[in-house]
Design an enzyme around this catalytic site. Structure first.
Site, mmCIF file in Angstrom:
data_model
loop_
_atom_site.group_PDB
_atom_site.id
_atom_site.type_symbol
_atom_site.label_atom_id
_atom_site.label_comp_id
_atom_site.label_asym_id
_atom_site.label_seq_id
_atom_site.Cartn_x
_atom_site.Cartn_y
_atom_site.Cartn_z
ATOM 1 N N SER A 10 0.848 -1.187 0.000
ATOM 2 C CA SER A 10 0.000 0.000 0.000
ATOM 3 C C SER A 10 0.884 1.238 0.000
ATOM 4 C CB SER A 10 -0.882 0.014 1.249
ATOM 5 O OG SER A 10 -1.371 1.321 1.442
ATOM 6 N N HIS A 35 -1.247 -1.318 -4.167
ATOM 7 C CA HIS A 35 -2.539 -1.031 -3.528
ATOM 8 C C HIS A 35 -2.606 0.481 -3.291
ATOM 9 C CE1 HIS A 35 -6.032 -2.032 -0.991
ATOM 10 N NE2 HIS A 35 -5.573 -1.152 -0.114
ATOM 11 N N ASP A 37 -4.727 3.565 -1.810
ATOM 12 C CA ASP A 37 -5.783 3.868 -0.842
ATOM 13 C C ASP A 37 -6.325 5.278 -1.019
ATOM 14 O OD1 ASP A 37 -5.997 1.526 0.912
ATOM 15 O OD2 ASP A 37 -3.901 1.953 1.405
ATOM 16 N N MET A 39 -9.006 7.991 0.524
ATOM 17 C CA MET A 39 -9.824 8.313 1.706
ATOM 18 C C MET A 39 -10.388 9.717 1.557
ATOM 19 S SD MET A 39 -7.254 7.024 4.665
ATOM 20 C CE MET A 39 -6.494 5.397 4.621
ATOM 21 N N HIS A 68 -8.360 1.109 -3.749
ATOM 22 C CA HIS A 68 -9.255 0.837 -2.620
ATOM 23 C C HIS A 68 -9.939 2.143 -2.246
ATOM 24 C CE1 HIS A 68 -9.485 -0.397 1.942
ATOM 25 N NE2 HIS A 68 -10.671 -0.305 1.390
ATOM 26 N N MET A 70 -12.107 4.255 -0.075
ATOM 27 C CA MET A 70 -12.746 4.405 1.238
ATOM 28 C C MET A 70 -13.474 5.734 1.215
ATOM 29 S SD MET A 70 -9.514 2.940 3.378
ATOM 30 C CE MET A 70 -8.407 3.268 1.995
ATOM 31 N N MET A 139 -11.484 -6.429 5.592
ATOM 32 C CA MET A 139 -10.641 -5.506 6.359
ATOM 33 C C MET A 139 -10.269 -6.149 7.692
ATOM 34 S SD MET A 139 -10.163 -2.841 4.444
ATOM 35 C CE MET A 139 -9.179 -1.966 5.664
ATOM 36 N N GLY A 144 -8.805 3.644 7.519
ATOM 37 C CA GLY A 144 -8.564 5.061 7.782
ATOM 38 C C GLY A 144 -7.098 5.379 8.053
ATOM 39 N N GLY A 147 -0.606 1.314 9.762
ATOM 40 C CA GLY A 147 0.130 1.079 10.997
ATOM 41 C C GLY A 147 -0.684 0.589 12.171
ATOM 42 N N ASP A 177 -6.413 -6.575 4.326
ATOM 43 C CA ASP A 177 -5.791 -5.248 4.377
ATOM 44 C C ASP A 177 -5.825 -4.763 5.816
ATOM 45 O OD1 ASP A 177 -4.907 -2.702 3.847
ATOM 46 O OD2 ASP A 177 -6.675 -2.087 2.690
ATOM 47 N N GLY A 178 -4.617 -4.528 6.351
ATOM 48 C CA GLY A 178 -4.524 -3.931 7.679
ATOM 49 C C GLY A 178 -3.779 -4.796 8.672
ATOM 50 N N GLY A 179 -2.646 -4.278 9.136
ATOM 51 C CA GLY A 179 -1.910 -4.970 10.189
ATOM 52 C C GLY A 179 -1.143 -6.193 9.734
ATOM 53 N N SER A 200 2.628 -0.252 6.062
ATOM 54 C CA SER A 200 3.704 0.214 6.944
ATOM 55 C C SER A 200 4.822 -0.821 7.059
ATOM 56 C CB SER A 200 3.157 0.584 8.326
ATOM 57 O OG SER A 200 2.429 -0.486 8.872
HETATM 58 C C1 DX5 Z 1 -6.064 1.590 5.728
HETATM 59 C C2 DX5 Z 1 -5.728 1.162 4.344
HETATM 60 C C3 DX5 Z 1 -4.632 0.182 4.257
HETATM 61 C C4 DX5 Z 1 -3.358 0.613 4.921
HETATM 62 C C5 DX5 Z 1 -2.772 -0.608 5.532
HETATM 63 O O1 DX5 Z 1 -7.337 2.093 5.814
HETATM 64 O O2 DX5 Z 1 -6.840 0.626 3.648
HETATM 65 O O3 DX5 Z 1 -4.399 -0.236 2.925
HETATM 66 O O4 DX5 Z 1 -2.416 1.188 4.071
HETATM 67 O O5 DX5 Z 1 -1.712 -0.231 6.320
HETATM 68 P P1 DX5 Z 1 -0.879 -1.242 7.184
HETATM 69 O O6 DX5 Z 1 -0.386 -2.318 6.272
HETATM 70 O O7 DX5 Z 1 0.172 -0.370 7.733
HETATM 71 O O8 DX5 Z 1 -1.807 -1.788 8.242
HETATM 72 ZN ZN ZN Z 2 -6.397 -0.322 1.649
#
Ligand code: DX5
Ligand code: ZN
Length: 221
Positions: A10, A35, A37, A39, A68, A70, A139, A144, A147, A177-179, A200
């Site tokens: 991402s 990816h 993002d 927002m 993606h 959001m 998710m 949002g 990290g 996606d996420g963590g 991250s």
């Molecule tokens: C958050 C994004 C993710 C984000 C993931 O809302 O949709 O794609 O970049 O970040 P990490 O991999 O750091 O959790």
């Molecule tokens: Zn994303």
């Protein structure tokens, strides 16, 4: 048959001053896709990047770009993101009462269609959409921010989602996606994910991008 695992960094966590260089590094490091993002400060409590940065990213890489969204009202925006260089566009089921129409609009542009589902949204919310999408994004954090820590309870949801997808649309990919990091990637892959977003972890200044991608690959193999 199990689908191959693909990794999509991402660029939310990229150094935007050096985006071109980092895209080149990602490609050399064997990333499978980018990816991207988006927002809007309404669907999620943050604002990221939009069309001009997508156009620049398109010029900076030959990797597929997975957008993606959001954002609220994706109906109004999916064509613009398709035109700006997306190869696939994923929108949130929570963001529109007309998911099928949005999917049709993306498909009519010749792009891959993805539907995303927040941690608190039940799987049943996307069941009727499964025949019409190429990808479901489960998710593993509240969208949002990069990290954040993966919500462990989502592992069971991934498995149940994969089971439902196997019944209705077996060739559909399950994205998370996420963590995701070198410690958690094995768990999400074992749970049934095959398309892995990592922000991250990929862009951590203590390692090169190539080291990060290699560590992610080692985490599930
Ligand atoms: C958050 C994004 C993710 C984000 C993931 O809302 O949709 O794609 O970049 O970040 P990490 O991999 O750091 O959790
Ligand atoms: Zn994303």
């Amino acid at each position: 048959m199990a689908q191959p695992v693909i990794i999509g960094p991402s660029i939310l966590s990229a150094d935007f001053l050096r985006l071109g260089e980092q895209l080149t590094e990602l490609e050399a490091a064997g990333a499978d896709y980018i990816h991207f993002d988006v927002m809007d400060g309404a669907f999620v409590p943050n604002i990221s990047v939009g069309l001009p940065v997508l156009e620049a990213t398109r010029r900076g890489t030959s990797l597929p770009i997975d957008v993606h969204l959001m954002i609220v009202n994706p109906d109004a925006w999916v064509e613009a993101f398709a035109d700006a260089g997306a190869d696939s566009v994923t929108f949130h089921i929570e963001a529109t009462p007309h998911a099928h129409r949005v999917a049709q609009t993306i498909r009519a542009k010749g792009k891959g269609v993805g539907i995303a589902i927040n941690p608190s949204t039940p799987l049943a919310a996307v069941a009727e959409m499964l025949p019409f999408v190429d990808q479901v994004l489960v998710m593993t954090i509240n969208p949002g921010f990069g990290g954040q820590t993966l919500i462990n309870e989502m592992l069971g949801k991934i498995t149940r989602m994969r089971e439902m997808m196997d019944r209705i649309n077996p060739s559909c990919r399950l994205q998370v996606d996420g963590g995701v990091n070198d410690q958690t990637i094995g768990k999400v892959v074992a749970a049934g994910a095959c398309s892995i977003v990592a922000g991250s972890y990929t862009f951590n200044p203590s390692r090169t991008i190539a080291e990060s991608i290699a560590a992610l690959r080692a985490g599930y193999q």
